[in-house]
Design a protein around this motif. Structure first.
Motif, mmCIF file in Angstrom:
data_model
loop_
_atom_site.group_PDB
_atom_site.id
_atom_site.type_symbol
_atom_site.label_atom_id
_atom_site.label_comp_id
_atom_site.label_asym_id
_atom_site.label_seq_id
_atom_site.Cartn_x
_atom_site.Cartn_y
_atom_site.Cartn_z
ATOM 1 N N GLU A 67 0.859 -1.188 0.000
ATOM 2 C CA GLU A 67 0.000 0.000 0.000
ATOM 3 C C GLU A 67 0.898 1.242 0.000
ATOM 4 O O GLU A 67 1.505 1.559 1.020
ATOM 5 N N PRO A 68 0.980 1.913 -1.148
ATOM 6 C CA PRO A 68 1.846 3.092 -1.218
ATOM 7 C C PRO A 68 1.224 4.281 -0.491
ATOM 8 O O PRO A 68 0.070 4.631 -0.726
ATOM 9 N N LYS A 69 1.995 4.848 0.418
ATOM 10 C CA LYS A 69 1.527 6.019 1.165
ATOM 11 C C LYS A 69 2.574 7.117 1.082
ATOM 12 O O LYS A 69 3.755 6.862 0.890
ATOM 13 N N GLN A 70 2.092 8.328 1.247
ATOM 14 C CA GLN A 70 2.987 9.473 1.284
ATOM 15 C C GLN A 70 3.480 9.660 2.719
ATOM 16 O O GLN A 70 2.997 9.026 3.644
ATOM 17 N N MET A 71 4.430 10.550 2.897
ATOM 18 C CA MET A 71 5.003 10.775 4.222
ATOM 19 C C MET A 71 3.966 11.214 5.257
ATOM 20 O O MET A 71 4.082 10.907 6.424
ATOM 21 N N ASN A 72 2.914 11.917 4.806
ATOM 22 C CA ASN A 72 1.880 12.386 5.733
ATOM 23 C C ASN A 72 0.799 11.325 5.969
ATOM 24 O O ASN A 72 -0.258 11.618 6.500
ATOM 25 N N ASN A 73 1.061 10.100 5.546
ATOM 26 C CA ASN A 73 0.165 8.955 5.709
ATOM 27 C C ASN A 73 -1.029 8.960 4.757
ATOM 28 O O ASN A 73 -1.905 8.125 4.872
ATOM 29 N N GLN A 74 -1.060 9.907 3.834
ATOM 30 C CA GLN A 74 -2.114 9.924 2.821
ATOM 31 C C GLN A 74 -1.793 8.873 1.759
ATOM 32 O O GLN A 74 -0.641 8.546 1.526
ATOM 33 N N VAL A 75 -2.837 8.381 1.118
ATOM 34 C CA VAL A 75 -2.662 7.391 0.059
ATOM 35 C C VAL A 75 -1.947 8.040 -1.123
ATOM 36 O O VAL A 75 -2.238 9.165 -1.510
ATOM 37 N N SER A 76 -1.012 7.315 -1.707
ATOM 38 C CA SER A 76 -0.250 7.803 -2.851
ATOM 39 C C SER A 76 -1.096 7.783 -4.121
ATOM 40 O O SER A 76 -2.079 7.051 -4.223
ATOM 41 N N GLU A 77 -0.665 8.555 -5.110
ATOM 42 C CA GLU A 77 -1.365 8.591 -6.400
ATOM 43 C C GLU A 77 -1.387 7.227 -7.074
ATOM 44 O O GLU A 77 -2.326 6.890 -7.778
ATOM 45 N N SER A 78 -0.353 6.426 -6.870
ATOM 46 C CA SER A 78 -0.292 5.118 -7.517
ATOM 47 C C SER A 78 -1.351 4.146 -6.995
ATOM 48 O O SER A 78 -1.602 3.111 -7.608
ATOM 49 N N GLU A 79 -1.984 4.481 -5.896
ATOM 50 C CA GLU A 79 -3.067 3.648 -5.373
ATOM 51 C C GLU A 79 -4.201 3.531 -6.393
ATOM 52 O O GLU A 79 -4.881 2.511 -6.462
ATOM 53 N N ALA A 80 -4.369 4.558 -7.214
ATOM 54 C CA ALA A 80 -5.415 4.529 -8.256
ATOM 55 C C ALA A 80 -5.180 3.398 -9.252
ATOM 56 O O ALA A 80 -6.133 2.868 -9.830
ATOM 57 N N LEU A 81 -3.934 3.008 -9.451
ATOM 58 C CA LEU A 81 -3.613 1.877 -10.324
ATOM 59 C C LEU A 81 -3.831 0.544 -9.620
ATOM 60 O O LEU A 81 -4.134 -0.471 -10.254
ATOM 61 N N ILE A 82 -3.671 0.542 -8.323
ATOM 62 C CA ILE A 82 -3.738 -0.697 -7.558
ATOM 63 C C ILE A 82 -5.176 -1.143 -7.308
ATOM 64 O O ILE A 82 -5.466 -2.342 -7.334
ATOM 65 N N ILE A 83 -6.085 -0.192 -7.113
ATOM 66 C CA ILE A 83 -7.481 -0.535 -6.805
ATOM 67 C C ILE A 83 -8.102 -1.444 -7.870
ATOM 68 O O ILE A 83 -8.667 -2.489 -7.523
ATOM 69 N N PRO A 84 -7.986 -1.128 -9.173
ATOM 70 C CA PRO A 84 -8.547 -2.049 -10.176
ATOM 71 C C PRO A 84 -7.880 -3.427 -10.148
ATOM 72 O O PRO A 84 -8.545 -4.449 -10.361
#
Length: 138
Positions: A57-74
């Motif tokens: 699960e890619p996350k940013q330093m502030n614990n927000q979900v990374s943009e690449s999560e949009a590729l992972i969901i499908p």
């Protein structure tokens, strides 16, 4: 007990790691073209007992979900549809690529081998799996 299979999902290629059947040791399995990931998993699962998928699960330093999560969901939806009997868990994958690169340096790999991004992806998947297993054995 079945194996745990970890996936470091990427747009182009995906690193895969697997545990032993006792779920003690994480080992790199392979890096495959992401477009070939589901067929690879079908072949692997035909001969191996896998009881859980762990997907980074890619996350940013502030614990927000990374943009690449949009590729992972499908992909997660397709994975669940293809293998509905195998649960999926997520594991924070922050810093795994940097740790994988450091691991390569520490193990004495040459500069040429350290440029092998497929190897970095496989090591990253191994780190995701080892982190997951360590968190469950607290």
């Amino acid at each position: 007990m079945g194996r745990i299979l970890a996936i470091d999902y990427g747009k182009v290629r995906t690193g895969i790691a697997v545990s032993d059947e006792l779920q003690i040791i994480a080992s790199g399995l392979n890096t495959v073209a992401t477009s070939e990931l589901i067929p690879f998993l079908k072949t692997y699962l035909a001969s191996e007992n896998v009881e859980l998928f762990v997907v980074g699960e890619p996350k940013q330093m502030n614990n927000q979900v990374s943009e690449s999560e949009a590729l992972i969901i499908p992909f997660l939806e397709k994975l669940n549809k293809t293998f509905p009997e195998i649960p999926i868990e997520r594991m924070d994958e922050r810093f795994t690529s940097k740790m994988a690169f450091k691991t390569m340096i520490d193990s004495g790999l040459s500069k040429k081998k350290r440029k092998n991004k497929a190897l970095i992806d496989e090591i990253s998947a191994t780190l995701i799996l080892q982190s997951y297993m360590s968190s469950k054995n607290l």
